[in-house]
Design a protein around this motif. Sequence first.
Motif, short mmCIF file in Angstrom:
data_model
loop_
_atom_site.label_atom_id
_atom_site.label_comp_id
_atom_site.label_asym_id
_atom_site.label_seq_id
_atom_site.Cartn_x
_atom_site.Cartn_y
_atom_site.Cartn_z
N HIS A 239 3.79 -3.51 5.58
CA HIS A 239 3.86 -3.67 4.13
C HIS A 239 5.28 -3.59 3.60
CE1 HIS A 239 -0.48 -3.23 4.28
NE2 HIS A 239 -0.30 -2.14 4.99
N THR A 240 6.28 -3.70 4.46
CA THR A 240 7.68 -3.67 4.03
C THR A 240 8.36 -4.98 4.36
OG1 THR A 240 8.64 -2.86 6.11
CG2 THR A 240 7.69 -1.20 4.62
N SER A 241 9.60 -5.11 3.93
CA SER A 241 10.35 -6.33 4.17
C SER A 241 10.76 -6.50 5.64
CB SER A 241 11.61 -6.36 3.29
OG SER A 241 12.44 -5.24 3.58
N ASN B 296 8.66 -6.45 8.11
CA ASN B 296 7.57 -7.12 8.82
C ASN B 296 7.76 -8.62 9.06
OD1 ASN B 296 4.77 -7.26 9.91
ND2 ASN B 296 4.46 -8.54 8.12
N PRO B 297 8.16 -9.41 8.07
CA PRO B 297 8.24 -10.86 8.31
C PRO B 297 9.13 -11.24 9.49
CG PRO B 297 8.38 -10.41 5.96
CD PRO B 297 8.48 -9.08 6.66
N LEU B 298 10.20 -10.49 9.73
CA LEU B 298 11.11 -10.83 10.81
C LEU B 298 10.61 -10.37 12.17
CD1 LEU B 298 14.58 -10.05 9.21
CD2 LEU B 298 13.63 -12.28 9.75
N CYS B 299 9.73 -9.37 12.18
CA CYS B 299 9.29 -8.79 13.46
C CYS B 299 7.86 -9.17 13.81
CB CYS B 299 9.39 -7.27 13.39
SG CYS B 299 11.08 -6.68 13.19
N ALA B 300 7.18 -9.93 12.96
CA ALA B 300 5.79 -10.28 13.21
C ALA B 300 5.65 -11.19 14.42
CB ALA B 300 5.19 -10.94 11.98
N LEU C 188 7.41 2.79 -0.62
CA LEU C 188 7.27 2.57 0.82
C LEU C 188 8.52 1.88 1.38
CD1 LEU C 188 5.27 2.95 3.16
CD2 LEU C 188 4.43 0.64 2.71
N GLU C 189 9.03 0.92 0.64
CA GLU C 189 10.24 0.22 1.05
C GLU C 189 11.41 1.20 1.15
OE1 GLU C 189 12.21 -3.19 2.32
OE2 GLU C 189 10.11 -3.06 1.73
N LYS C 190 11.51 2.11 0.19
CA LYS C 190 12.59 3.11 0.20
C LYS C 190 12.45 4.04 1.39
CE LYS C 190 14.66 6.84 -2.52
NZ LYS C 190 14.59 7.62 -3.78
N GLN C 191 11.24 4.49 1.68
CA GLN C 191 11.02 5.42 2.78
C GLN C 191 11.40 4.79 4.13
OE1 GLN C 191 10.12 8.68 2.75
NE2 GLN C 191 10.27 8.58 0.52
N TYR C 192 11.24 3.49 4.24
CA TYR C 192 11.56 2.83 5.50
C TYR C 192 12.92 2.13 5.45
CZ TYR C 192 7.22 4.00 7.72
OH TYR C 192 6.20 4.71 8.31
#
Length: 214
Positions: A206-208, A210-214, A22-26
């Motif tokens: 569920h990717t990295s 998210n924490p910055l944009c939450a 999922l991380e790779k796809q995004y």
Amino acid sequence: MEAPREGRRGEAPWKKMSGEELEKQYSPSRWTVRRGPEETLRTYSEIGIEATRRARTSRRSLLDVPYGAGEGETLDVYFPEAAGGGDAWPLFVFLHGGYWQSGSKDQSAYMAGPLTRAGVAVVVVGYTLAPKGTLDQMVDQAARSIAFVQKRFPCNEGIYLCGHSAGAHLAAMMLLVNWPTERGVTPNLKAFFLMSGVYDLEPIVHTSVNPLCA
């Protein structure tokens, strides 16, 4: 933000991916063949900065025009070559990408040269990036920038709204705005150009990113 990963048969394909996949796809920069991810991003940025520099030195423009009082709430306007005293031109309004946390109007005026030569005014919009800015705030800024442009150039021959990646998400959200009620103006929107947009935001939880944009 939290969201369940388990689901039923027929669920969205991304829910069946591992966290790594999922991380790779995004992470589109990982897909490059000729360059590595970091070099790709650096090259993209350098090309944008140079294109914007050329636009600013070769076109009549208004830079860093405030459409609000908040951080990042400015836009640049590049005028058509044959612009007279009026403002009756088509307006191409661009919202840059960068996963809501990078990029800038100062490196996004790729289209200013060819469009201004064709008689189109170009507006490149800035907004507050994450983590300082929230997604709701960015959507509000996009709407306020468009309302500002309509009021500033009321005789325009149409606003053509374009966004790339995260900017395409922000542009798409403008389809949901009740303009007269919420913004006090009805912009002369003629068309939307949504390039490589991110429209389903649930997988990003569920990717990295998210924490910055939450």
